[in-house]
Motif scaffolding. Sequence first.
Motif, short mmCIF file in Angstrom:
data_model
loop_
_atom_site.label_atom_id
_atom_site.label_comp_id
_atom_site.label_asym_id
_atom_site.label_seq_id
_atom_site.Cartn_x
_atom_site.Cartn_y
_atom_site.Cartn_z
N GLU A 63 37.36 -8.75 32.06
CA GLU A 63 36.32 -7.78 32.40
C GLU A 63 35.39 -7.53 31.22
O GLU A 63 34.19 -7.33 31.39
N LYS A 66 33.05 -10.36 31.10
CA LYS A 66 32.10 -10.27 32.22
C LYS A 66 31.02 -9.22 31.91
O LYS A 66 29.83 -9.42 32.19
N LEU A 67 31.45 -8.09 31.32
CA LEU A 67 30.49 -7.03 30.98
C LEU A 67 29.55 -7.50 29.88
O LEU A 67 28.33 -7.24 29.93
N ALA A 70 27.00 -9.67 31.42
CA ALA A 70 25.99 -8.88 32.15
C ALA A 70 24.98 -8.28 31.19
O ALA A 70 23.76 -8.29 31.47
N ALA A 82 22.44 -9.85 36.51
CA ALA A 82 23.48 -8.95 36.02
C ALA A 82 24.06 -8.09 37.13
O ALA A 82 25.11 -7.46 36.95
N PRO A 85 27.98 -9.13 38.48
CA PRO A 85 29.10 -8.78 37.59
C PRO A 85 29.22 -7.27 37.36
O PRO A 85 30.33 -6.74 37.26
N ASP A 88 31.08 -5.80 40.27
CA ASP A 88 32.52 -6.08 40.19
C ASP A 88 33.20 -5.10 39.22
O ASP A 88 34.26 -4.53 39.53
N ILE A 89 32.59 -4.90 38.05
CA ILE A 89 33.20 -4.04 37.04
C ILE A 89 33.14 -2.58 37.47
O ILE A 89 34.01 -1.78 37.13
N SER A 92 36.24 -1.52 39.00
CA SER A 92 37.43 -1.76 38.19
C SER A 92 38.37 -0.55 38.21
O SER A 92 37.96 0.58 38.42
#
Length: 233
Positions: A63, A66-67, A70, A82, A85, A88-89, A92
Amino acid sequence: MALPPNTNEAFLREVDEELRRDQLATFWERWGRWVIVAIVVGLAAFGAFLYAQHRTEQAAGIEGEKLQAAFAKLGANNPTAAAAPLADIAASKRDGYRALAKFTQADIALQKNDLKGAAAKFAEVAADTSVAQPFRDLALIRQTSAEYDGLKPQVVIERLRPLAVPGNAWFGSAGEMVAMAHLRMNRRDLAGALFGQIARNDDVPDTIRQRAVQMAGVLGVDAIAPNEGSKAQ
């Protein structure tokens, strides 16, 4: 016929050892399977803990990457790439990543002049009790700022009253909006007093303090702290 001393001691030791063997056999017959089950369960639980810890660290690393990706896309002025992703986060289970992603989504919405969408994202963080209180307070301030023009002054005052006090980390931002709300209600006395407090508070950012000094002066409030006045002389 009496046994000799040496024979007697040997006999007693043999009886004692036989008794211990019988006790151990009886215990194992009665509890042996449960001892095995307990050991197996304990080992399984410990293994599951180690595995879960490894998966948690691994997922957090994914994560984080991924951040970072982004943010790189945002830095390249590509908010569209961006979006996925960040979405998705934002879902979390990790509080920090989730809050940061939603803050970022809200800022992107603000850049698009989508005040309603930004306010909704800030509101989600403000209402998330698993997030640290300072971040929730900041989200509430950002939400109120995005909604400010459409809110009744009393709503602003009630919402930000707990934060608009000296000593709070967000006193400057919250206090400024509350003071302006007082002005909208034609309470110049309350607005002037609050602007004066903000102007005299060294912990408030300079830009906010400068505005507060100007507003306090317009409202007839002395915004210069006593120690500052003595220095000027």
